[in-house]
Design an enzyme around this catalytic site. Structure first.
Site, mmCIF file in Angstrom:
data_model
loop_
_atom_site.group_PDB
_atom_site.id
_atom_site.type_symbol
_atom_site.label_atom_id
_atom_site.label_comp_id
_atom_site.label_asym_id
_atom_site.label_seq_id
_atom_site.Cartn_x
_atom_site.Cartn_y
_atom_site.Cartn_z
ATOM 1 N N GLU A 118 0.823 -1.219 0.000
ATOM 2 C CA GLU A 118 0.000 0.000 0.000
ATOM 3 C C GLU A 118 0.854 1.265 0.000
ATOM 4 O O GLU A 118 0.717 2.132 0.865
ATOM 5 C CB GLU A 118 -0.974 -0.015 1.193
ATOM 6 C CG GLU A 118 -1.959 -1.167 1.109
ATOM 7 C CD GLU A 118 -3.082 -1.122 2.134
ATOM 8 O OE1 GLU A 118 -2.880 -0.536 3.207
ATOM 9 O OE2 GLU A 118 -4.159 -1.670 1.861
ATOM 10 N N GLU A 148 -5.458 -8.364 -1.440
ATOM 11 C CA GLU A 148 -6.188 -8.234 -0.177
ATOM 12 C C GLU A 148 -7.636 -7.901 -0.483
ATOM 13 O O GLU A 148 -7.912 -7.010 -1.305
ATOM 14 C CB GLU A 148 -5.637 -7.088 0.687
ATOM 15 C CG GLU A 148 -4.318 -7.367 1.331
ATOM 16 C CD GLU A 148 -3.899 -6.271 2.310
ATOM 17 O OE1 GLU A 148 -4.781 -5.614 2.921
ATOM 18 O OE2 GLU A 148 -2.687 -6.066 2.445
HETATM 19 C C1 BG6 Z 1 -4.572 -3.138 4.573
HETATM 20 C C2 BG6 Z 1 -3.246 -3.611 5.097
HETATM 21 O O1 BG6 Z 1 -4.653 -1.766 4.794
HETATM 22 O O2 BG6 Z 1 -5.737 -3.577 5.153
HETATM 23 C C3 BG6 Z 1 -3.305 -4.761 6.066
HETATM 24 O O3 BG6 Z 1 -2.344 -3.892 4.063
HETATM 25 C C4 BG6 Z 1 -4.526 -4.608 6.933
HETATM 26 O O4 BG6 Z 1 -2.110 -4.796 6.771
HETATM 27 C C5 BG6 Z 1 -5.758 -4.665 6.053
HETATM 28 O O5 BG6 Z 1 -4.598 -5.513 7.977
HETATM 29 C C6 BG6 Z 1 -7.080 -4.626 6.780
HETATM 30 O O6 BG6 Z 1 -7.114 -3.530 7.632
HETATM 31 P P1 BG6 Z 1 -7.411 -3.689 9.179
HETATM 32 O O7 BG6 Z 1 -7.203 -2.370 9.728
HETATM 33 O O8 BG6 Z 1 -8.805 -4.170 9.247
HETATM 34 O O9 BG6 Z 1 -6.436 -4.702 9.684
#
Ligand code: BG6
Length: 483
Positions: free
Chosen positions: A176, A381
């Protein structure tokens, strides 16, 4: 016949600092996440000046994958994963970050991890920097605002690519990378630029101590490091494929008021294409100087820098996708609860953490990005952070997660049918882990439940949720059976 191409990389994703634990095991140094406390949806995480006694730091044990990795990867294999996206924790292999030689115990740990993946038929995809800068580089060098970090990063990347040649061929340079465009979160987690003082809250919006010049400069240094890393990766092994990783942002205009439309266009461009253009096309977009002017920053791109960026373009574009937001020129409509900020969207439901659930936005994003770049795309993701209830027999009935994933996978299929070259999909947090934004365990994403709570209590026992069996079937049928 499945819409998904043969060899589609189905799998899951994690980051070392959110799942491994073992924060000081076998010579590991401190990383920036190791000085971050837990928070909640309404209470921000805090950054302390070093590790303080009596304070709970969720990354220190996380879900202890450091000792459970064989069991966990075997479970991924049981689901049929083709790909496991994970990160190397930089401070496990270079404890301070500026050493010449690595910590051999850290090198051997990841070798065992990759060997286990291979044994289970899983292709590893490795993020070199997933919000886990060695603390020493943050504290003593000022993080990525210092150009010296480029060489430290390249030494680390060269070591990893040489050691794991033949075991790993997919690499992501920075997680990111566009989060550096955000104040508090971007400074701390993206760039290792620490807040002044002790016990400072990590913000997403206004950040009193933010110095935009430092963030934009840090981002420029990361671009150079990433470009040099791509060239090096191809030299070390021509089989290597290197991707950028962008936090995918979809911003719709809140209304058809041209002011909203123009604002939405600006957000889309700046939050996705500022970084995408540099990493995929090898040059800043024409409007970058206008952004610098507006932000009051000055970025010098020398001829040498321009040549570096042009030479080191990535092989594929990877991104995370969780939500969409809307842009409104009316400041009264801007609401929190969404890492990108913005106005609400009455057509969408939200997760318990306020993230607007928008499967169609994923199709929209895939097509926008593919139209612009025509390079293979990869969703590294996507997932639903939710409160799960574990029954006495260990089962978790997470039909809401299955619904979320099904709807997103359907939209991926639609985009592929529209001609998008999509390489794969690694669902975020395939095993429950610590949330990056809030530091909680309660915000669970996994197919695999881990018995651990926000305060750090629990047996760490693993159990399969209903979604585990569902995803296994999805992979076995190459995305054809989503029922
Ligand atoms: C992304 C990141 O922003 O979202 C992860 O790359 C992160 O590291 C994921 O865990 C989900 O966000 P969160 O805050 O729910 O863990």
């Amino acid at each position: 016949m499945s819409t998904f191409p043969e060899g589609f990389l189905w799998g899951g994703a994690t980051a070392a600092n959110q799942c491994e634990g073992g924060y000081d095991a076998d010579g590991k140094g401190l990383g920036v996440p190791d000085i971050m406390t837990g928070g909640t949806v309404s209470e921000p995480r805090h950054v302390t000046d070093g590790v303080k006694p009596g304070v709970h730091y969720p990354s220190h044990e996380a879900v202890d994958m450091y000792t459970h990795y064989l069991e966990d990867i075997a479970l991924f294999g049981e689901m049929g994963f083709k790909c496991y996206r994970m990160s190397i924790n930089w401070s496990r292999v270079f404890p301070k970050g500026d050493e010449e030689k690595p910590n051999q115990a850290g090198i051997e740990f990841y070798r065992r991890v990759f060997e286990k993946c291979r044994e289970c038929g899983i292709e590893p995809m490795v993020t070199l920097s997933h919000y886990e800068l060695p603390y020493h580089l943050a504290k003593e060098y000022g993080g990525w605002a210092n150009p010296k970090l480029i060489d430290f990063y390249l030494n680390y990347a060269r070591t990893a690519m040489t050691e794991y040649k033949g075991l790993v061929k997919y690499w992501l340079t920075f997680n990111e990378i566009n989060c550096l465009l955000m104040g508090g979160f971007g400074n701390i987690m993206g760039a290792g630029i620490l807040p002044p003082g002790d016990d400072v809250a990590m913000t997403f919006g206004d950040t009193p101590w933010d110095v935009p010049q430092k963030r934009y400069q840090a981002l420029h240094y990361q671009f150079l490091a990433s470009a040099k890393c791509v060239v090096m990766a191809h030299e070390i092994d021509p089989e290597n494929k290197v991707g950028c990783m962008i936090a995918g942002n979809v911003t719709y205009p809140h209304t058809c008021n041209p002011d909203d439309v123009i604002l939405a266009q600006r957000k889309q461009r700046e939050q996705n294409f500022y970084c995408g253009d540099v990493q995929v096309r090898g040059a800043y977009p024409a409007w970058a100087p206008a952004v610098w002017k507006r932000e009051g920053v000055s970025i010098e791109v020398s001829d040498e820098d321009a040549a570096t960026l042009a030479a080191g373009t990535v092989d594929f574009y990877s991104f995370s996708y969780y939500m969409s937001s809307t842009a409104s020129a009316d400041p009264k409509l801007i609401e929190g609860g969404n890492i990108f900020g913005g106005a609400g969207n009455e057509y969408l439901k939200k997760s318990d953490w306020g993230w607007a659930i928008d499967p169609k936005g994923l199709k929209y994003y895939l097509e926008e990005v593919y139209d612009r770049y025509q390079v293979p795309l990869m969703i590294v993701e996507n997932g639903l952070g939710a409160v799960d209830v574990r029954e006495e027999d260990g089962s978790v009935h997470d039909s809401y997660r299955v619904d979320y994933l099904r709807e997103h996978i359907e939209q991926m299929g639609e985009a592929i049918a529209d001609g998008v070259d999509l390489m794969g999909y690694t669902m975020w947090g395939c095993i429950d882990l610590v949330s990056a934004s809030t530091g909680e365990m309660k915000k669970r994403y996994g197919f695999i439940y881990v018995d651990k709570d926000n305060d750090g209590a629990g047996t760490l026992a693993r159990s399969k949720k209903d979604s585990f069996y569902w995803y296994k079937k999805v992979i076995a049928t190459n995305g054809e059976d989503l029922s």
